[in-house]
Design a protein around this motif. Structure first.
Motif, PDB file in Angstrom:
ATOM      1  N   ARG A 171     -28.663 -10.701  29.026  1.00  0.00           N
ATOM      2  CA  ARG A 171     -29.790 -11.297  28.307  1.00  0.00           C
ATOM      3  C   ARG A 171     -30.350 -10.366  27.246  1.00  0.00           C
ATOM      4  O   ARG A 171     -30.851 -10.805  26.218  1.00  0.00           O
ATOM      5  CB  ARG A 171     -30.891 -11.683  29.290  1.00  0.00           C
ATOM      6  CG  ARG A 171     -30.526 -12.871  30.169  1.00  0.00           C
ATOM      7  CD  ARG A 171     -31.649 -13.202  31.138  1.00  0.00           C
ATOM      8  NE  ARG A 171     -31.283 -14.296  32.010  1.00  0.00           N
ATOM      9  CZ  ARG A 171     -31.426 -14.288  33.330  1.00  0.00           C
ATOM     10  NH1 ARG A 171     -31.927 -13.235  33.938  1.00  0.00           N
ATOM     11  NH2 ARG A 171     -31.065 -15.320  34.048  1.00  0.00           N
ATOM     12  N   ARG A 172     -30.250  -9.055  27.495  1.00  0.00           N
ATOM     13  CA  ARG A 172     -30.759  -8.085  26.536  1.00  0.00           C
ATOM     14  C   ARG A 172     -29.858  -7.951  25.323  1.00  0.00           C
ATOM     15  O   ARG A 172     -30.281  -7.464  24.268  1.00  0.00           O
ATOM     16  CB  ARG A 172     -30.885  -6.704  27.204  1.00  0.00           C
ATOM     17  CG  ARG A 172     -32.009  -6.610  28.222  1.00  0.00           C
ATOM     18  CD  ARG A 172     -32.071  -5.223  28.818  1.00  0.00           C
ATOM     19  NE  ARG A 172     -32.315  -4.214  27.801  1.00  0.00           N
ATOM     20  CZ  ARG A 172     -32.031  -2.922  27.934  1.00  0.00           C
ATOM     21  NH1 ARG A 172     -31.480  -2.487  29.055  1.00  0.00           N
ATOM     22  NH2 ARG A 172     -32.295  -2.066  26.970  1.00  0.00           N
ATOM     23  N   GLY A 173     -28.601  -8.374  25.461  1.00  0.00           N
ATOM     24  CA  GLY A 173     -27.654  -8.231  24.369  1.00  0.00           C
ATOM     25  C   GLY A 173     -27.924  -9.209  23.236  1.00  0.00           C
ATOM     26  O   GLY A 173     -28.661 -10.182  23.378  1.00  0.00           O
ATOM     27  N   THR A 174     -27.314  -8.933  22.094  1.00  0.00           N
ATOM     28  CA  THR A 174     -27.431  -9.834  20.943  1.00  0.00           C
ATOM     29  C   THR A 174     -26.638 -11.104  21.216  1.00  0.00           C
ATOM     30  O   THR A 174     -25.790 -11.141  22.119  1.00  0.00           O
ATOM     31  CB  THR A 174     -26.881  -9.165  19.678  1.00  0.00           C
ATOM     32  OG1 THR A 174     -25.463  -8.939  19.860  1.00  0.00           O
ATOM     33  CG2 THR A 174     -27.585  -7.836  19.392  1.00  0.00           C
ATOM     34  N   SER A 175     -26.891 -12.145  20.444  1.00  0.00           N
ATOM     35  CA  SER A 175     -26.136 -13.397  20.609  1.00  0.00           C
ATOM     36  C   SER A 175     -24.648 -13.152  20.412  1.00  0.00           C
ATOM     37  O   SER A 175     -23.813 -13.732  21.122  1.00  0.00           O
ATOM     38  CB  SER A 175     -26.631 -14.433  19.600  1.00  0.00           C
ATOM     39  OG  SER A 175     -27.968 -14.793  19.874  1.00  0.00           O
ATOM     40  N   GLN A 176     -24.312 -12.275  19.467  1.00  0.00           N
ATOM     41  CA  GLN A 176     -22.905 -11.966  19.212  1.00  0.00           C
ATOM     42  C   GLN A 176     -22.267 -11.294  20.430  1.00  0.00           C
ATOM     43  O   GLN A 176     -21.152 -11.635  20.829  1.00  0.00           O
ATOM     44  CB  GLN A 176     -22.779 -11.046  17.990  1.00  0.00           C
ATOM     45  CG  GLN A 176     -21.350 -10.779  17.565  1.00  0.00           C
ATOM     46  CD  GLN A 176     -21.272  -9.958  16.293  1.00  0.00           C
ATOM     47  OE1 GLN A 176     -22.292  -9.589  15.720  1.00  0.00           O
ATOM     48  NE2 GLN A 176     -20.068  -9.659  15.858  1.00  0.00           N
ATOM     49  N   ASP A 177     -23.003 -10.361  21.047  1.00  0.00           N
ATOM     50  CA  ASP A 177     -22.482  -9.695  22.243  1.00  0.00           C
ATOM     51  C   ASP A 177     -22.363 -10.679  23.407  1.00  0.00           C
ATOM     52  O   ASP A 177     -21.418 -10.612  24.198  1.00  0.00           O
ATOM     53  CB  ASP A 177     -23.393  -8.530  22.643  1.00  0.00           C
ATOM     54  CG  ASP A 177     -23.278  -7.355  21.681  1.00  0.00           C
ATOM     55  OD1 ASP A 177     -22.278  -7.302  20.938  1.00  0.00           O
ATOM     56  OD2 ASP A 177     -24.192  -6.505  21.676  1.00  0.00           O
ATOM     57  N   GLN A 178     -23.337 -11.592  23.539  1.00  0.00           N
ATOM     58  CA  GLN A 178     -23.285 -12.579  24.612  1.00  0.00           C
ATOM     59  C   GLN A 178     -22.078 -13.500  24.443  1.00  0.00           C
ATOM     60  O   GLN A 178     -21.410 -13.857  25.423  1.00  0.00           O
ATOM     61  CB  GLN A 178     -24.586 -13.388  24.632  1.00  0.00           C
ATOM     62  CG  GLN A 178     -25.790 -12.572  25.095  1.00  0.00           C
ATOM     63  CD  GLN A 178     -27.097 -13.326  24.939  1.00  0.00           C
ATOM     64  OE1 GLN A 178     -27.164 -14.377  24.306  1.00  0.00           O
ATOM     65  NE2 GLN A 178     -28.156 -12.775  25.521  1.00  0.00           N
TER      66      GLN A 178
END
Length: 201
Positions: A171-178
């Motif tokens: 959840r803490r990651g960026t949308s790209q990382d998710q």
């Protein structure tokens, strides 16, 4: 030193040829150990084929249908390999910072290894976040790790994060990382992803 390098190259070459002759076939650790002529660090040679030569050798960490100790090369074409850019100064700093102790099992450099008393503990540098997942060679992303843990023989000693901690990190990651995490999960669990997609539609 020259003899050690020759032995390493010979075992790696034999393993490379065997993988390329058996593309798409699942192989286990016993088979690969025989191919490498029982060299004690055969798993390290396999890892070098992945990290230094870029061969996409899959394990149970990459595909759910593979069991621990199974390996699969899907394509003969290697991906761009990562450079070994860790300096001697960085290596010395990380080993000193970690007290010349394996950060997974606690084995101390030069002493008999607690899980393999037939050999003395040798330390390497490992990435906290793997380079394939965007990790860097910065000292903050490096830790001392012994050859036994590095070869995967003592993975049980690693404390794994629980579900809640994993979800918090995602959840803490960026949308790209998710999205990258989602793509990796779909690749690892293709059958479950297909079933889930069918149920949802």
């Amino acid at each position: 030193m020259a003899t050690e390098k020759k032995a390493r190259g010979g075992a790696r070459g034999k393993l490379r040829a065997h993988f390329l002759e058996n593309i798409g076939r699942v192989m286990d650790s016993d088979e690969l150990r025989v191919v490498a002529e029982n060299q004690s660090e055969w798993a390290r040679r396999v890892r070098e084929l992945r990290t230094e030569e870029g061969y996409q050798i899959l394990t149970h960490n990459d595909r759910s249908e593979l069991k621990p100790g199974q390996y699969l090369l899907e394509t003969p074409k290697p991906q761009p390999a990562f450079e070994r850019a860790i300096s001697k100064e960085t290596r010395a700093f990380v080993l000193d910072r970690n007290g010349f102790t394996c950060q997974m099992c606690g084995a101390v450099a030069g002493e008999a290894h607690p899980y393999d008393v037939t050999r003395k503990t040798r330390l390497h540098l490992g990435h906290v976040i793997d380079k394939s997942m965007g990790g860097t060679d910065d000292p903050a992303n490096l830790r001392a790790i012994c050859s036994v843990c590095n070869e995967g023989a003592s993975n049980a000693t690693l404390t794994r994060p629980d579900l809640q901690k994993l979800l918090i990190q995602v959840r803490r990651g960026t949308s790209q990382d998710q999205l990258a995490v989602l793509q990796w999960l779909i690749k690892k669990f293709p059958k479950q992803a297909a079933e889930w997609s069918t149920v949802k539609t």
